[in-house]
Scaffold this motif. Sequence first.
Motif, PDB file in Angstrom:
ATOM      1  N   TYR A  30      46.604  65.361  50.940  1.00  0.00           N
ATOM      2  CA  TYR A  30      46.486  64.581  52.165  1.00  0.00           C
ATOM      3  C   TYR A  30      46.636  62.995  51.820  1.00  0.00           C
ATOM      4  CZ  TYR A  30      44.993  68.898  54.193  1.00  0.00           C
ATOM      5  OH  TYR A  30      44.761  70.183  54.548  1.00  0.00           O
ATOM      6  N   ASP A  31      47.239  62.227  52.436  1.00  0.00           N
ATOM      7  CA  ASP A  31      47.803  60.672  52.277  1.00  0.00           C
ATOM      8  C   ASP A  31      46.577  59.985  52.597  1.00  0.00           C
ATOM      9  OD1 ASP A  31      48.707  58.485  51.632  1.00  0.00           O
ATOM     10  OD2 ASP A  31      50.870  58.907  52.370  1.00  0.00           O
ATOM     11  N   PRO A  32      45.759  59.338  52.109  1.00  0.00           N
ATOM     12  CA  PRO A  32      44.658  58.307  52.460  1.00  0.00           C
ATOM     13  C   PRO A  32      45.231  57.158  53.122  1.00  0.00           C
ATOM     14  CG  PRO A  32      44.698  58.310  49.851  1.00  0.00           C
ATOM     15  CD  PRO A  32      45.967  59.431  50.619  1.00  0.00           C
ATOM     16  N   LYS A  33      46.619  56.887  52.805  1.00  0.00           N
ATOM     17  CA  LYS A  33      47.199  55.488  53.621  1.00  0.00           C
ATOM     18  C   LYS A  33      47.411  55.849  54.941  1.00  0.00           C
ATOM     19  CE  LYS A  33      50.876  55.490  51.093  1.00  0.00           C
ATOM     20  NZ  LYS A  33      50.604  56.528  50.089  1.00  0.00           N
ATOM     21  N   TYR A  93      39.084  48.950  56.131  1.00  0.00           N
ATOM     22  CA  TYR A  93      39.473  50.227  55.435  1.00  0.00           C
ATOM     23  C   TYR A  93      39.916  51.119  56.808  1.00  0.00           C
ATOM     24  CZ  TYR A  93      39.876  54.642  53.201  1.00  0.00           C
ATOM     25  OH  TYR A  93      40.277  56.066  52.835  1.00  0.00           O
ATOM     26  N   ILE A  94      39.117  51.173  57.614  1.00  0.00           N
ATOM     27  CA  ILE A  94      39.615  51.973  58.717  1.00  0.00           C
ATOM     28  C   ILE A  94      41.087  51.489  59.383  1.00  0.00           C
ATOM     29  CG2 ILE A  94      39.072  53.182  60.803  1.00  0.00           C
ATOM     30  CD1 ILE A  94      36.217  53.038  60.282  1.00  0.00           C
ATOM     31  N   GLN A  95      41.037  50.346  59.616  1.00  0.00           N
ATOM     32  CA  GLN A  95      42.150  49.842  60.314  1.00  0.00           C
ATOM     33  C   GLN A  95      43.448  49.514  59.301  1.00  0.00           C
ATOM     34  OE1 GLN A  95      42.150  49.319  63.524  1.00  0.00           O
ATOM     35  NE2 GLN A  95      39.892  49.968  63.515  1.00  0.00           N
ATOM     36  N   THR A  96      43.267  49.119  58.170  1.00  0.00           N
ATOM     37  CA  THR A  96      44.426  48.718  57.501  1.00  0.00           C
ATOM     38  C   THR A  96      44.247  49.372  56.031  1.00  0.00           C
ATOM     39  OG1 THR A  96      43.248  46.799  56.426  1.00  0.00           O
ATOM     40  CG2 THR A  96      44.594  46.592  58.535  1.00  0.00           C
ATOM     41  N   GLY A  97      43.444  49.865  55.607  1.00  0.00           N
ATOM     42  CA  GLY A  97      43.106  50.289  54.137  1.00  0.00           C
ATOM     43  C   GLY A  97      42.415  49.488  53.153  1.00  0.00           C
ATOM     44  N   GLY A  98      42.523  48.115  53.520  1.00  0.00           N
ATOM     45  CA  GLY A  98      41.687  47.055  52.777  1.00  0.00           C
ATOM     46  C   GLY A  98      41.882  47.270  51.543  1.00  0.00           C
ATOM     47  N   GLN A  99      40.743  46.678  50.630  1.00  0.00           N
ATOM     48  CA  GLN A  99      41.141  46.684  49.414  1.00  0.00           C
ATOM     49  C   GLN A  99      40.790  47.923  48.543  1.00  0.00           C
ATOM     50  OE1 GLN A  99      37.557  44.758  47.360  1.00  0.00           O
ATOM     51  NE2 GLN A  99      36.340  44.657  49.242  1.00  0.00           N
ATOM     52  N   TYR A 100      40.106  49.032  49.262  1.00  0.00           N
ATOM     53  CA  TYR A 100      39.922  50.216  48.745  1.00  0.00           C
ATOM     54  C   TYR A 100      40.974  51.061  48.416  1.00  0.00           C
ATOM     55  CZ  TYR A 100      35.261  48.493  49.658  1.00  0.00           C
ATOM     56  OH  TYR A 100      34.135  47.590  49.685  1.00  0.00           O
ATOM     57  N   LEU A 101      42.233  50.839  49.134  1.00  0.00           N
ATOM     58  CA  LEU A 101      43.297  51.734  48.785  1.00  0.00           C
ATOM     59  C   LEU A 101      43.765  51.877  47.037  1.00  0.00           C
ATOM     60  CD1 LEU A 101      45.699  51.016  51.628  1.00  0.00           C
ATOM     61  CD2 LEU A 101      44.504  53.140  51.132  1.00  0.00           C
ATOM     62  N   ILE A 102      43.942  53.167  46.786  1.00  0.00           N
ATOM     63  CA  ILE A 102      43.991  53.244  45.488  1.00  0.00           C
ATOM     64  C   ILE A 102      45.551  53.560  45.071  1.00  0.00           C
ATOM     65  CG2 ILE A 102      41.725  54.482  45.030  1.00  0.00           C
ATOM     66  CD1 ILE A 102      43.162  57.281  45.174  1.00  0.00           C
ATOM     67  N   SER A 103      46.044  53.604  43.836  1.00  0.00           N
ATOM     68  CA  SER A 103      47.179  54.116  43.329  1.00  0.00           C
ATOM     69  C   SER A 103      47.157  55.614  43.248  1.00  0.00           C
ATOM     70  CB  SER A 103      47.484  53.254  41.965  1.00  0.00           C
ATOM     71  OG  SER A 103      48.744  53.887  41.585  1.00  0.00           O
ATOM     72  N   GLU A 104      48.182  56.151  44.234  1.00  0.00           N
ATOM     73  CA  GLU A 104      48.283  57.643  44.149  1.00  0.00           C
ATOM     74  C   GLU A 104      48.917  58.368  42.929  1.00  0.00           C
ATOM     75  OE1 GLU A 104      52.397  58.710  46.681  1.00  0.00           O
ATOM     76  OE2 GLU A 104      50.925  57.591  47.994  1.00  0.00           O
TER      77      GLU A 104
END
Length: 278
Positions: free
Chosen positions: A162-165, A65-76
């Motif tokens: 703030y953009d979590p991506k 998640y820290i490196q790429t966002g992984g599977q936890y990135l959400i739909s904004e």
Amino acid sequence: MVLNKVETKEYLMQELKRVETWENEQKDLWFWEKLGRLPFVLLDKITPKLIRDKIGQAIDEVGSYIQTGGQYLISEKQTLERLQTFASQDFDALLTISGVAHYPLEVMDKAAEEIGKSRTNMAIVQGATTGIGGLFTLAIDIPALLGLSLKVLQEIAICYGYDPKEKQERIFIIKCMQFVSSDIVGKKAIIEELGAFGQEGKDREVIAQLQGWQETAMNYIDNFGWKKLFQLIPIVGVVFGAYINKSTVEEVAEAGRMLYRKRRIVEKLKQVTENSVL
């Protein structure tokens, strides 16, 4: 509520003091919580390999998640639409994460609070469901709870513009999780670190500290993991599972709201000051 509400310097200073009061109220871990980490260590020795592997997978996913966002990135989009429902007018032009910075603090707060409550309710259902299966469903529950914590923090990040991506924001989110599982000394250190977040040269220090993200994830899991012992009790495990997940997500959501709220207030104050000079 209107979107172009004037937020004075006095109002923003007052709201900043409210956040600082909350920061000062953060206490050390309960004594029984410290003792509780021991049983979790013992539990690790008797835990089937399947569950240990699942916990290890959850920790690895934090690194991803820290490196790429992984599977936890959400739909904004869904979060932005929810945020907009708290404004009295339709502002499609501002239906972007960067546009959220122009929303009044009240709108941001209400959206973040509503999201926190919604995710807490999800955690209750999740905890009660996995509590039925005792030890073996912990393999599902612990990674799921970790994922839910990451998702609610991402949504709160969006609520404050703030953009979590962005990797920088993912680091801020992990620091919020670290804050929840830290003792009073750790909390003070994190508050100081995040107070300098975004300043030139300071971000590198925070990133360097997160090279040990495995420890951050393990501490977070460790913080609520011992409580899962009660979830092993048949039938009663349903109640404990629901309560533990509820309190965990509530704490995470509260920390996220306060820490992101403070950051947005400071930026609004800076803007107000600059405008007054012009």
